[in-house]
Design a protein around this motif. Sequence first.
Motif, PDB file in Angstrom:
ATOM      1  N   ILE A 131       0.845  -1.194   0.000  1.00 35.03           N
ATOM      2  CA  ILE A 131       0.000   0.000   0.000  1.00 35.03           C
ATOM      3  C   ILE A 131       0.886   1.252   0.000  1.00 35.03           C
TER       4      ILE A 131
ATOM      5  N   LEU B 146      -5.039  -6.786  -0.651  1.00 35.03           N
ATOM      6  CA  LEU B 146      -6.140  -6.159  -1.378  1.00 35.03           C
ATOM      7  C   LEU B 146      -6.779  -7.093  -2.401  1.00 35.03           C
TER       8      LEU B 146
ATOM      9  N   GLN C  14      -7.368   4.749   1.959  1.00 36.02           N
ATOM     10  CA  GLN C  14      -5.999   5.100   2.335  1.00 36.02           C
ATOM     11  C   GLN C  14      -5.742   6.503   1.795  1.00 36.02           C
TER      12      GLN C  14
ATOM     13  N   SER D 175      -5.118   5.870   7.196  1.00 29.11           N
ATOM     14  CA  SER D 175      -6.328   5.210   6.720  1.00 29.11           C
ATOM     15  C   SER D 175      -7.562   5.797   7.400  1.00 29.11           C
TER      16      SER D 175
ATOM     17  N   THR E  69      -9.165   0.789  -0.203  1.00 31.19           N
ATOM     18  CA  THR E  69      -8.333  -0.401   0.011  1.00 31.19           C
ATOM     19  C   THR E  69      -9.170  -1.629   0.364  1.00 31.19           C
TER      20      THR E  69
END
Length: 285
Positions: free
Chosen positions: A15, A58, A138, A143, A165
């Motif tokens: 991420i 994800l 995100q 987040s 996400t």
Amino acid sequence: MAASVERLFTAASTIEEALAARRQGATVLAGGTWMMRDPRRGVDLPEAVVALHRIPALSKVEIEPDHIVIGAAVTHTVLGRALRAVAGFEGLVAAAEGAANPGIRRVATVGGNLCALGFAAADLAPALLACEATVELQTFEGSRLLGISDFLKDRPALLTEAMVTRIHLRRDLIASAHIRLPLRQAGDYPVAIVSFAVDKDKRCRIAVGSVEPVARRWTALEQAMAAGPAPALDPKRAAELALEHNDFQGRDGKEAEGWYRRQVLPTLVRRAVAALLKTEGLAWL
Ligand SMILES: Cc1cc2nc3c(=O)[nH]c(=O)nc-3n(C[C@H](O)[C@H](O)[C@H](O)COP(=O)(O)OP(=O)(O)OC[C@H]3O[C@@H](n4cnc5c(N)ncnc54)[C@H](O)[C@@H]3O)c2cc1C
């Protein structure tokens, strides 16, 4: 000859890598099934894209006893397969397995379906509204969790820097159904969609897609169904209430006019309740 444009493609493994690419101006590329048509809509393709499918967290569906987590890069096919045996999520499975065609479903993702701005006919939007899903975003600051209604309303502003996400679902449904009206002249996109869910307290959650520019809950009908003297989970009675409490402003489009989208809703509600009554969770009724 048209001037060639050098484009940048990043397949992020984490991420953090995806965020770094976003900071540099990259747009998220998921299945590409919506984005590939940008030029037809008069929108230039982005010069830099970042793909999320290599980020393991994800690309999976996690099913726990009390909740479910769906990665944004999960495809419609994988979502349908993962939830097929999970009681209560029949509507979400029908949405994932009924949208588009098998080729599109194999590549189009949950994140892409929810983030395609200007796409009113997304099947997963009403299905996830009926589940009262929470969207995990995100952002450059960290987040953030947001109810799906707020996410859908504020999407254009949120997506300028955030990316989706994960989707979080509570396992508090006993049954659900997803009924769509596709039209050949609409390129087989649904011109109206009704998603219906019943929770453990026997409350109905109803959401409508494709009728207005953004999918939303049908709270007037939910309240009428909760208040009515007659058994509300009767297809005919539900359709009557839908007719009485139809507060939608249908959007005009080249595939269908607004009045038509609005007018078919009671029929879709009748079919949705009939489908609900066939589920295992409501077999006792
Ligand atoms: C022939 C055809 C028929 C179709 N029929 C249906 C149908 O019946 N029902 C239906 O629901 N849909 C239908 N679709 C639409 C299809 O479902 C969408 O194109 C698809 O869901 C988009 O997903 P994608 O993964 O391909 O997204 P992409 O095309 O890759 O991306 C779409 C948009 O979302 C953004 N995005 C993607 N993922 C994220 C993320 N995680 N965070 C932030 N932004 C993100 C992208 O930047 C882009 O702007 C159809 C499409 C086609 C081509």
